[in-house]
Each structure stands twice: as C-alpha cells, then as structure tokens.
Design a protein around this motif. Sequence first.
Motif, PDB file in Angstrom:
ATOM      1  N   UNK A  10       0.821  -1.548  -0.251  1.00 15.85           N
ATOM      2  CA  UNK A  10       0.115   0.480   0.489  1.00 15.85           C
ATOM      3  C   UNK A  10       1.020   0.868  -0.176  1.00 15.85           C
ATOM      4  N   UNK A  11       1.852   1.059   1.217  1.00 12.88           N
ATOM      5  CA  UNK A  11       3.086   2.082   0.821  1.00 12.88           C
ATOM      6  C   UNK A  11       3.526   2.637  -0.231  1.00 12.88           C
ATOM      7  N   UNK A  12       4.149   1.843  -1.016  1.00 11.54           N
ATOM      8  CA  UNK A  12       4.022   2.073  -2.445  1.00 11.54           C
ATOM      9  C   UNK A  12       3.712   2.319  -3.107  1.00 11.54           C
ATOM     10  N   UNK A  13       2.469   1.893  -3.752  1.00 12.67           N
ATOM     11  CA  UNK A  13       1.148   1.791  -4.670  1.00 12.67           C
ATOM     12  C   UNK A  13       0.681   3.844  -3.633  1.00 12.67           C
ATOM     13  N   UNK A  14       0.866   3.686  -3.170  1.00 11.04           N
ATOM     14  CA  UNK A  14       0.870   5.369  -2.489  1.00 11.04           C
ATOM     15  C   UNK A  14       1.680   6.433  -3.122  1.00 11.04           C
ATOM     16  N   UNK A  15       2.749   6.174  -3.437  1.00 12.30           N
ATOM     17  CA  UNK A  15       3.529   6.625  -4.420  1.00 12.30           C
ATOM     18  C   UNK A  15       3.118   7.382  -5.716  1.00 12.30           C
ATOM     19  N   UNK A  16       2.238   5.943  -6.481  1.00 15.41           N
ATOM     20  CA  UNK A  16       1.756   6.244  -7.572  1.00 15.41           C
ATOM     21  C   UNK A  16       0.414   7.012  -7.693  1.00 15.41           C
ATOM     22  N   UNK A  17       0.250   7.847  -6.933  1.00 16.53           N
ATOM     23  CA  UNK A  17      -1.256   8.750  -6.372  1.00 16.53           C
ATOM     24  C   UNK A  17      -1.480   9.463  -7.964  1.00 16.53           C
ATOM     25  N   UNK A  18      -0.316   9.893  -8.268  1.00 16.70           N
ATOM     26  CA  UNK A  18      -0.454  11.168 -10.248  1.00 16.70           C
ATOM     27  C   UNK A  18      -0.507  10.283 -11.151  1.00 16.70           C
ATOM     28  N   UNK A  19       0.433   8.885 -10.906  1.00 16.93           N
ATOM     29  CA  UNK A  19       0.098   7.726 -12.281  1.00 16.93           C
ATOM     30  C   UNK A  19      -1.270   6.691 -12.591  1.00 16.93           C
ATOM     31  N   UNK A  20      -2.317   7.541 -13.776  1.00 12.87           N
ATOM     32  CA  UNK A  20      -3.103   6.386 -13.630  1.00 12.87           C
ATOM     33  C   UNK A  20      -2.847   5.115 -13.897  1.00 12.87           C
ATOM     34  N   UNK A  21      -2.254   5.973 -15.399  1.00 15.61           N
ATOM     35  CA  UNK A  21      -1.690   3.986 -15.839  1.00 15.61           C
ATOM     36  C   UNK A  21      -1.239   3.171 -15.051  1.00 15.61           C
ATOM     37  N   UNK A  22       0.376   3.382 -14.354  1.00 12.14           N
ATOM     38  CA  UNK A  22       0.474   2.589 -12.933  1.00 12.14           C
ATOM     39  C   UNK A  22      -0.427   2.096 -12.254  1.00 12.14           C
ATOM     40  N   UNK A  23      -1.682   3.350 -12.186  1.00  8.86           N
ATOM     41  CA  UNK A  23      -2.244   2.732 -10.515  1.00  8.86           C
ATOM     42  C   UNK A  23      -2.659   1.631 -11.333  1.00  8.86           C
ATOM     43  N   UNK A  24      -3.766   2.202 -12.471  1.00  5.09           N
ATOM     44  CA  UNK A  24      -4.246   0.971 -13.476  1.00  5.09           C
ATOM     45  C   UNK A  24      -3.915  -0.698 -13.479  1.00  5.09           C
ATOM     46  N   UNK A  25      -2.989  -0.488 -13.523  1.00  4.65           N
ATOM     47  CA  UNK A  25      -1.682  -1.468 -13.736  1.00  4.65           C
ATOM     48  C   UNK A  25      -1.984  -2.050 -12.236  1.00  4.65           C
ATOM     49  N   UNK A  26      -1.852  -1.462 -11.614  1.00  2.00           N
ATOM     50  CA  UNK A  26      -1.398  -2.286 -10.111  1.00  2.00           C
ATOM     51  C   UNK A  26      -3.188  -2.953 -10.005  1.00  2.00           C
ATOM     52  N   UNK A  27      -4.487  -1.970 -10.615  1.00  4.72           N
ATOM     53  CA  UNK A  27      -5.149  -2.363  -9.697  1.00  4.72           C
ATOM     54  C   UNK A  27      -5.537  -4.277 -10.197  1.00  4.72           C
ATOM     55  N   UNK A  28      -5.218  -4.598 -11.884  1.00  6.73           N
ATOM     56  CA  UNK A  28      -5.193  -5.544 -12.332  1.00  6.73           C
ATOM     57  C   UNK A  28      -4.211  -6.691 -12.020  1.00  6.73           C
ATOM     58  N   UNK A  29      -3.405  -6.505 -11.111  1.00  9.77           N
ATOM     59  CA  UNK A  29      -2.284  -7.355 -10.699  1.00  9.77           C
ATOM     60  C   UNK A  29      -3.007  -8.483  -9.453  1.00  9.77           C
ATOM     61  N   UNK A  30      -3.537  -7.900  -8.080  1.00  6.54           N
ATOM     62  CA  UNK A  30      -3.914  -9.470  -7.834  1.00  6.54           C
ATOM     63  C   UNK A  30      -4.177  -8.183  -6.587  1.00  6.54           C
ATOM     64  N   UNK A  31      -5.797  -8.915  -6.713  1.00  4.48           N
ATOM     65  CA  UNK A  31      -6.573  -8.593  -5.282  1.00  4.48           C
ATOM     66  C   UNK A  31      -6.213  -8.147  -4.567  1.00  4.48           C
ATOM     67  N   UNK A  32      -5.483  -8.255  -3.859  1.00  8.23           N
ATOM     68  CA  UNK A  32      -4.824  -7.144  -2.482  1.00  8.23           C
ATOM     69  C   UNK A  32      -4.623  -5.970  -3.173  1.00  8.23           C
TER      70      UNK A  32
END
Length: 350
Positions: A10-32
């Motif tokens: 969660x801490x790492x994903x928080x750093x991507x808060x302005x990167x929508x492309x990376x956030x979208x990829x993260x949301x498709x990576x795993x359920x957690x």
Amino acid sequence: MPVVPPELCDYVIDYLHNDRKSLTACSLTCREWVPTSRHHLYCEVLLHKPQLFIAFKRLLQAHPVLGCYVRVLKISRLEKAGSADLAQIEEVLPILLRYLPNLGSLGGSLLSTSASILRSVPEETPVTELFLQYCDFPALEDFARLFYSCPRLQSLALCGLRRLVLGRDVDYASVIGLLLRGGHHRSIHSLSVTLTSEADAYALSVLLENIGESLTELDIEWHPMRPGSNVVFLPSSLRIPSTVTVERLTIRSAISHAYSTPWVTSLLSAVDPARLRTFALEIRLLGELDALDWKTIESILVPEQFRSLREVAVKINIWSGVHMDQLSVRNLMRHYLPRLHSKGMLRFAS
C-alpha cells in the motif's frame, strides 16, 4: 518466494497517486492491490464534458462499489454545452450523487452559464466542503437550494463572486451575514437588490459599509410591502457610505396613481458622484409621470460635482391601462429633462 507485507505494498502504491496508468496496472495485478489502487484512481473525479456525466453514470451502474471510493467531485468548464446537454446533466447529476455515499467535497468551477445544473443536487448529500469558483446562478434561490441540500456542510468557499443579485422574498440579514462571515463580499463589483422592508435596507447598509470601493455597479429597487401612506420615502435605515463610489447607478421604481416617490431623489442625492458615469432609471408606469420630481432629478445631475456623468439612461415599462405610448412618454421626458437632453446625455432603452 518472499512475501511482501500488504502495508508495504500500500505504501508503494501511494507513491503512484498521480500515475493513472500505473495505478490501473496495479489494480489488475492482484486482488490485494485493488482497494488502494482504486482509492487513488477514483478518489477525485473531474467532469468537464457532457459525455463524461453519461459515461460515469454507466460505470457506476455497472460497478456500484466504485462510487464508495469517490471523495471529491469537481464539475468544470461546461460553457460550450448546449441547452439539451445541460438539461441532460441536470437529470443525470442526482443519479450520480446517489452512488457516492462517501463524497466529502463538491466543487463547481467556471460555470458561467451552467451553474443551474447544481440546483439538482439531491437533499441530504453527505458533502462537508462546497467550493464554487466563477459560477453564475440564474437566481439566488438556485444557490440556496444547493446550500441547503448539504446539511453536513462545514466549509463553504466562494471565489470570483463578482455579481450579487438579491430579489424579493430573500432573508437579507442571513445571506449578507453569511457573505461577511466568510469574507465573500470583498470581490463583489456589481450588486442588485430589491428591498421590501426597513430590515432589508439595514442589512444592505451593513454590506455596503464593508464592500467599500470595490463596488462599481449598484442597482436598487425600493418596493415596501406596507407603504403606510401615499408617499414612498427612502428607508430611514438605508445609508450609502462615502466609501461607495460607483460608476453605474440604477434605480428601479414603480409609479402608480396613488403614490409619489421622493425616495428616488433622496437616494440619488445620497450617492457620491465622484466616479458616476451612468445613471439608469427604470420605471414601471402605472400612473402619471408627474409622480416623480423630474426638476429635482435634473438639478441634482447637472451641477459640477457630477462632471464624470456621461449618460442618463431611462427605461419606461408602460403597463396596460395607461393611455400613453413610448413616443409620447419620451417626448415628455425630453420636456422634463431639457438640460440633460440638450447636452446629448439622455438615452432611452427599450
């Protein structure tokens, strides 16, 4: 294979808060990773085109859980939207808001001709912060409807409040108190009011005292609910402070068979003429023009202290039952105001 703790992910994903492309990829990576990714993807939603309202509604109807992540909704730049688009947005907006149970902040920006869509905000909206910037509501009632639809409101920000119109059946004391407490009066350049009581006049005096030199246009109608006699005097509680030096003054008055209206000349005498360039007089003619003291009006406007004055604009609305037409009324006006007419300052508005 070592397991990364969820809180570290969660801490790492928080750093991507302005990167929508990376956030979208993260949301498709795993359920957690879905909740944190969606939190940043949908926390703040900006709708600036009519098509986006429809698309967002379809998304929420298909996946209602996404609405739980929305904390901030911003509506902006709809000046190019047609009347049909605005009508559709006004219909869709309440539906959208019902899917946003955790919405905390609602903002409207640069809605110069389309702020009326915000009046469709449903009652009991959970919003605690309301931000409006350069929004032009057709009537104060539309703003009031929006305001009272947010019973949990804790913060109200009004930016770019340049024009304020207060009509009848408005609680002047409450509205003006709200403006003064929030400091929203400082940018008002144009003020239009319809006063019906001494209490309204007193509240206006307080507002004028605080606005000061920023005001450039003042429009006043005094229409007492209970005149009490056949003479309508200026409200005793109305004071025009010396700090108010407007460039345009508009006085609106009804002229009937039963009343004379010395309040018009009293108000005109009370205004500082230093910057006055235009004096506009709008009359609803129900009786005789003689009910106004035209000689005194001209004697006030002609002297040297009104040297900045360039135009006297007169608009006469002739009511049914008055046996005069516009041509005869204008000829009478030229007769009543000969010096202003000879100087070429007298103008007639249709």
